[in-house]
Design a protein around this motif. Structure first.
Motif, short mmCIF file in Angstrom:
data_model
loop_
_atom_site.label_atom_id
_atom_site.label_comp_id
_atom_site.label_asym_id
_atom_site.label_seq_id
_atom_site.Cartn_x
_atom_site.Cartn_y
_atom_site.Cartn_z
N LEU A 1 0.97 -1.36 0.00
CA LEU A 1 0.05 0.16 0.27
C LEU A 1 0.85 1.36 0.08
O LEU A 1 0.40 2.29 -0.85
N MET B 1 -6.70 5.91 -7.43
CA MET B 1 -6.94 5.56 -6.37
C MET B 1 -8.51 5.12 -6.35
O MET B 1 -8.86 3.98 -5.65
N GLY C 1 -1.53 8.48 -5.65
CA GLY C 1 -1.93 9.29 -4.59
C GLY C 1 -3.01 8.81 -3.64
O GLY C 1 -3.21 7.59 -3.76
N GLY C 2 -3.71 9.89 -3.13
CA GLY C 2 -5.13 9.54 -2.40
C GLY C 2 -4.83 8.79 -0.87
O GLY C 2 -5.31 8.09 -0.64
N MET C 3 -3.73 9.45 -0.37
CA MET C 3 -3.42 9.27 0.90
C MET C 3 -4.65 9.07 2.01
O MET C 3 -4.79 8.36 2.63
N ASP C 4 -5.47 10.07 1.56
CA ASP C 4 -6.78 10.07 2.40
C ASP C 4 -7.87 8.88 2.13
O ASP C 4 -8.60 8.61 3.06
N GLN C 5 -7.55 8.23 1.06
CA GLN C 5 -8.43 7.02 0.75
C GLN C 5 -7.78 5.67 1.17
O GLN C 5 -8.15 4.40 0.68
N PHE C 6 -6.48 5.74 1.79
CA PHE C 6 -5.47 4.73 1.99
C PHE C 6 -6.62 3.46 2.48
O PHE C 6 -6.28 2.27 2.04
N VAL D 1 0.14 4.20 -2.97
CA VAL D 1 -0.13 5.70 -2.46
C VAL D 1 1.06 6.63 -3.43
O VAL D 1 0.85 7.49 -3.86
N ASN D 2 2.23 6.25 -3.19
CA ASN D 2 3.24 6.90 -3.88
C ASN D 2 2.99 6.79 -5.46
O ASN D 2 3.16 8.13 -6.24
#
Length: 530
Positions: free
Chosen positions: A47, A111, A55-60, A51-52
């Motif tokens: 994961l 994401m 993107g979309g860290m808020d949807q991790f 994310v790298n």
């Protein structure tokens, strides 16, 4: 016509297959379960790289949550569809859906796409898992099938241990997309082998798909999963979103139960609950999921905050606990197979759960690491004692036509217990933690934020005496979780005493007397499901 005697009648056994062919089929089914379980573990390691790239860290978290929600919703639906249309057809369809979801996940460019495709993959995974349980139930009598349920325990253990490592290797040597693409060649082999070798009796009858029940059940499951995932974390318990989810989930559940009373072929036949053993198994499964699986994250938190172990050390302790689950589950299946009796395993499980909870509730920063690992092992042993016993007991209550509905309902209730347990324990701990931090550290000049927590940077700046004080705060907060476990497992202990001591059938599935609604016309059974 089955007689209405106190003991259920027994279906005629299916014609035995050649041992080599049977072993090939069972081995392939185990590989299928491994693939399904592995995918819930293998993605976690990849994961950060995902994310790298996307993107979309808020949807991790949704990459995992979407998979779990899809699987939870699929379990009872696929189980019932297997009862209606034949397990092989539903199994093959589930494999195709799982592989389609895997391919799409590997090709995802955003994401949002990855999350949507993980839901598809989860739907296929849930169908795979419940189909394998039902297929084993149809291939073997309850007593013959016990050895293969033990194999499932070992498969679960290997998948849990291998998942994170394999995910890391694939991500480093190839690319995170291969975490999903690796399923494709393995799945193709599964399709080839089982399409050729698996032959099950097909029950050809006019089916009435309960579309209303399916929709209501999915809405209830999705609502409960979102509720337990968001409450107290993404949204406050009193927020309109959480209140709306709670009300919507409750309404969908009530409407679902009402719809099952009127449906011709209900997703969850309510007549199953007239069987005392099945009802007891469902209750015990819910409590076991609530306590055994719902508590795992907080056991790790206890190790890291109270004993101040690092991630690797706490990981080793968790691995030891999971091995205890797997080995105890396997051994209990062996013993049940030899004795033909499962009655006392759930009761013993609840007793060991209670002992472990009492020991953890009295532990603190001064507890030695070895002693803490022993407590963890007790939790693992308790979980392993009921895992196979409950599955076998559920199978022993089911007629061949209801295997999917029985296993699907029992599995769903255990999963819902887990989800609710995680949320409940979070609420219990957080209600104590903020107050403890203010009362014991805030008065010593340590800055506590408005949310009543201490940032990682703040922890790093604490002196040794203050860190010991912080460990005590966590110990006191987590102690109330273990206090809450004790009455829950005592309820489970009382419920377990209502299990009948029904010996495992040596023929095929024991059945409840069938009503005219379920009876099939003579000559309607085709002995090939291919």
């Amino acid at each position: 016509m089955a007689s209405r005697s106190p003991e259920p009648a027994v279906d005629a056994p299916a014609a035995p297959a050649a041992p080599a062919k049977t072993h090939a089929v069972v081995l392939t089914l185990m590989v299928t379960v491994f693939l399904s379980l592995l995918d819930s573990q293998i993605v976690a390691t990849a994961l950060p790289r995902v994310v790298n790239d996307l993107g979309g860290m808020d949807q991790f978290a949704w990459v995992t949550t979407g998979y779990l929600i899809g699987g939870s919703a699929a379990v009872p639906v696929h189980g019932k569809l297997g009862d209606l249309f034949g397990r092989k057809r539903v199994f093959i369809t589930s494999v195709v859906v799982f592989l389609l979801g895997s391919a799409l996940c590997g090709l995802a460019q955003t994401m949002g796409q990855l999350i949507a495709f993980r839901v598809v993959q989860g739907i296929g995974s849930g169908g795979l898992f419940i189909s394998v349980l039902a297929i084993l139930g149809e291939m073997f009598s309850p007593r013959e099938g016990v050895r293969y349920y033990g194999w499932l325990s070992l498969t679960f253990g290997v998948a849990s241990l291998a998942g994170p490592t394999l995910g890391g290797v694939l991500t480093e040597l190839a690319d995170w997309r291969w975490v999903f693409f690796v399923n494709l060649p393995i799945g193709a082999v599964i399709l080839l082998v089982l399409s050729t070798l698996l032959h099950l009796p097909a029950r050809r009858r006019k089916a009435h798909i309960d579309y209303t029940g399916v929709v209501l059940l999915v809405l209830a499951i999705v609502g409960l999963n979102l509720l337990t995932g968001w409450a107290g974390v993404s949204y406050a318990w009193s927020s309109p979103v959480i209140i709306g989810l709670a009300a919507g989930s409750a309404l969908a559940t009530v409407l679902f139960v009402l719809s099952q009373r009127r449906a011709v072929d209900p997703v969850v036949p309510l007549r199953l609950f007239t069987n005392r053993t099945f009802t007891t198994v469902v209750i015990l499964g819910f409590i076991s999921g609530f306590v055994g699986l719902g508590l795992i994250n907080y056991l790790v938190l206890w190790l890291q905050t109270v004993l101040t172990l690092d991630v690797q050390e706490s990981g080793f302790a968790l691995t030891a606990m999971m091995l205890a689950v797997v080995l105890t589950s396997y051994v209990s299946a062996k013993v049940i197979g030899r004795t033909g009796s499962y009655r006392w395993f759930p009761a013993l499980s609840m007793v060991v759960f209670a002992i472990a909870a009492v020991l953890f509730s009295t532990a603190g920063p001064s507890t030695g690491i070895l002693l803490a690992v022993v407590y963890m092992l007790l939790f693992g042993i308790a979980g392993g004692l009921n895992t196979q016993a409950l599955s076998i007991a559920a199978r022993n209550t089911a007629s061949t036509r209801d295997i999917g509905a029985v296993q699907g309902t029992a599995t769903l209730l255990r999963q819902l217990g887990t989800a609710l347990g995680v949320s409940f324990f979070a609420a219990v701990m957080n209600s104590r933690l903020g107050t403890g931090l203010h009362d014991r550290l805030g008065t010593l000049g340590v800055h506590i934020d408005k949310a009543g927590s201490l940032s990682p940077e703040g922890v790093a700046q604490l002196s040794a005496p203050l860190r010991l004080e912080l460990a005590g705060v966590y110990a006191d907060s987590l102690r109330f979780i273990f206090y809450a476990v004790i009455p829950l497992v005592l309820i489970g202990l009382v419920a377990s005493l209502f299990l009948k001591d029904v010996k495992l059938a040596g023929g095929h599935a024991p059945t409840e007397p069938e009503t005219s609604l379920d009876a099939e016309p003579a000559g309607s059974v085709d002995r090939s499901d291919s």
